[in-house]
Design a protein around this motif. Structure first.
Motif, PDB file in Angstrom:
ATOM      1  N   LEU A  37       0.823  -1.217   0.000  1.00 40.33           N
ATOM      2  CA  LEU A  37       0.000   0.000   0.000  1.00 40.33           C
ATOM      3  C   LEU A  37       0.851   1.258   0.000  1.00 40.33           C
ATOM      4  O   LEU A  37       0.494   2.252  -0.642  1.00 40.33           O
ATOM      5  N   SER A  38       1.964   1.235   0.690  1.00 36.46           N
ATOM      6  CA  SER A  38       2.860   2.385   0.691  1.00 36.46           C
ATOM      7  C   SER A  38       3.384   2.661  -0.714  1.00 36.46           C
ATOM      8  O   SER A  38       3.402   3.814  -1.168  1.00 36.46           O
ATOM      9  N   VAL A  41       0.405   3.914  -2.959  1.00 39.14           N
ATOM     10  CA  VAL A  41       0.053   5.316  -2.682  1.00 39.14           C
ATOM     11  C   VAL A  41       1.132   6.251  -3.229  1.00 39.14           C
ATOM     12  O   VAL A  41       0.820   7.324  -3.761  1.00 39.14           O
ATOM     13  N   SER A  42       2.380   5.847  -3.125  1.00 39.31           N
ATOM     14  CA  SER A  42       3.468   6.665  -3.682  1.00 39.31           C
ATOM     15  C   SER A  42       3.297   6.826  -5.189  1.00 39.31           C
ATOM     16  O   SER A  42       3.465   7.925  -5.734  1.00 39.31           O
ATOM     17  N   TYR A  44       0.445   6.545  -6.804  1.00 40.24           N
ATOM     18  CA  TYR A  44      -0.756   7.369  -6.969  1.00 40.24           C
ATOM     19  C   TYR A  44      -0.418   8.850  -6.844  1.00 40.24           C
ATOM     20  O   TYR A  44      -0.871   9.666  -7.636  1.00 40.24           O
ATOM     21  N   TYR A  45       0.386   9.184  -5.858  1.00 40.98           N
ATOM     22  CA  TYR A  45       0.719  10.598  -5.644  1.00 40.98           C
ATOM     23  C   TYR A  45       1.705  11.131  -6.675  1.00 40.98           C
ATOM     24  O   TYR A  45       1.852  12.343  -6.809  1.00 40.98           O
ATOM     25  N   ASN A  55       2.148  14.014   1.413  1.00 37.20           N
ATOM     26  CA  ASN A  55       3.456  13.444   1.083  1.00 37.20           C
ATOM     27  C   ASN A  55       4.274  13.151   2.337  1.00 37.20           C
ATOM     28  O   ASN A  55       4.872  12.085   2.469  1.00 37.20           O
ATOM     29  N   TRP A  58       2.890  10.114   4.240  1.00 41.00           N
ATOM     30  CA  TRP A  58       3.222   8.804   3.668  1.00 41.00           C
ATOM     31  C   TRP A  58       4.700   8.473   3.816  1.00 41.00           C
ATOM     32  O   TRP A  58       5.073   7.312   3.934  1.00 41.00           O
ATOM     33  N   PHE A 182      -5.190   6.644   4.024  1.00 37.48           N
ATOM     34  CA  PHE A 182      -5.300   7.142   2.659  1.00 37.48           C
ATOM     35  C   PHE A 182      -6.588   7.939   2.472  1.00 37.48           C
ATOM     36  O   PHE A 182      -6.569   9.049   1.928  1.00 37.48           O
ATOM     37  N   GLU A 186      -7.077  11.889   1.611  1.00 37.20           N
ATOM     38  CA  GLU A 186      -7.826  12.313   0.418  1.00 37.20           C
ATOM     39  C   GLU A 186      -8.969  13.253   0.794  1.00 37.20           C
ATOM     40  O   GLU A 186      -9.197  14.244   0.101  1.00 37.20           O
TER      41      GLU A 186
END
Length: 191
Positions: A37-38, A41-42, A44-45, A55, A58, A182, A186
């Motif tokens: 997931l980390s 998400v990285s 995704y960002y 940022n 995370w 997350f 968001e």
């Protein structure tokens, strides 16, 4: 009866090994889940425009994963489970000796005490689970349970139920934590 005590100790140690191996499995699964997931998400960002707060959060989460992995390795679940396995295997031999008609209980008692020192003691919950499991799987009719020297009390049934309830709730929360973080990030970014 001394042989009976050895038998219950052995069964409790088997349960302790199961608990430690289950903890090792869940810890490794959680680390994989958090790492996945980390990374997701990285990525995704990289596409989305995130604020600095997200940022930084995370990055802190990634450092937390690294810290947790060191902590979990320090708990040595598998090594401890192996020590307990060696102990209950030796207890099995001692139990067989104690069941013999010409058993030297003094010698067996000494062997028993020395074997118990080979590893950490099982926890109370391991013994309680052993009592309940043995009671439920015993071949006698449920209303009699002949042959068992110990039976679970109402207190023990409640303790075992609460143990499993707390365990499953804690695991669910741990698995849902990164997803919740997350969504909070968001929601914060959209407001």
């Amino acid at each position: 009866m001394f042989a009976d005590n050895i038998w219950w100790t052995r069964k409790s140690r088997i349960q302790a090994e199961k608990r430690l191996l289950a903890n090792a499995f869940q810890a490794q699964l959680l680390l994989i889940w958090y790492s996945f997931l980390s990374a997701a998400v990285s990525i995704y960002y990289l596409k989305a425009t995130a604020d600095n707060y997200a940022n930084i959060s995370w990055v802190a989460f990634s450092v937390l994963i690294l810290s947790i992995s060191g902590f979990i390795n320090g708990l040595s679940y598998k090594e401890r489970a192996n020590q307990i396995k060696e102990c209950y295997e030796k207890l099995s031999d001692i139990y067989a000796q104690a069941k013999a008609e010409d058993a030297d209980l003094t010698k067996i008692g000494t062997q028993y005490q020395e074997t118990l020192k080979l590893c950490e003691n099982h926890e109370d919950i391991d013994f309680y689970i052993t009592l309940c499991d043995t009671y439920l799987t015993h071949p006698s009719p449920k209303h009699r349970r002949r042959g068992l020297s110990k039976h679970p009390t109402c207190f023990i049934w409640i303790k075992v139920t609460l143990y499993y309830l707390k365990r499953y709730i804690a695991l669910a929360l741990l698995y849902l934590l990164p997803i919740a973080i997350f969504f909070v990030m968001e929601l914060r970014a959209t407001t």
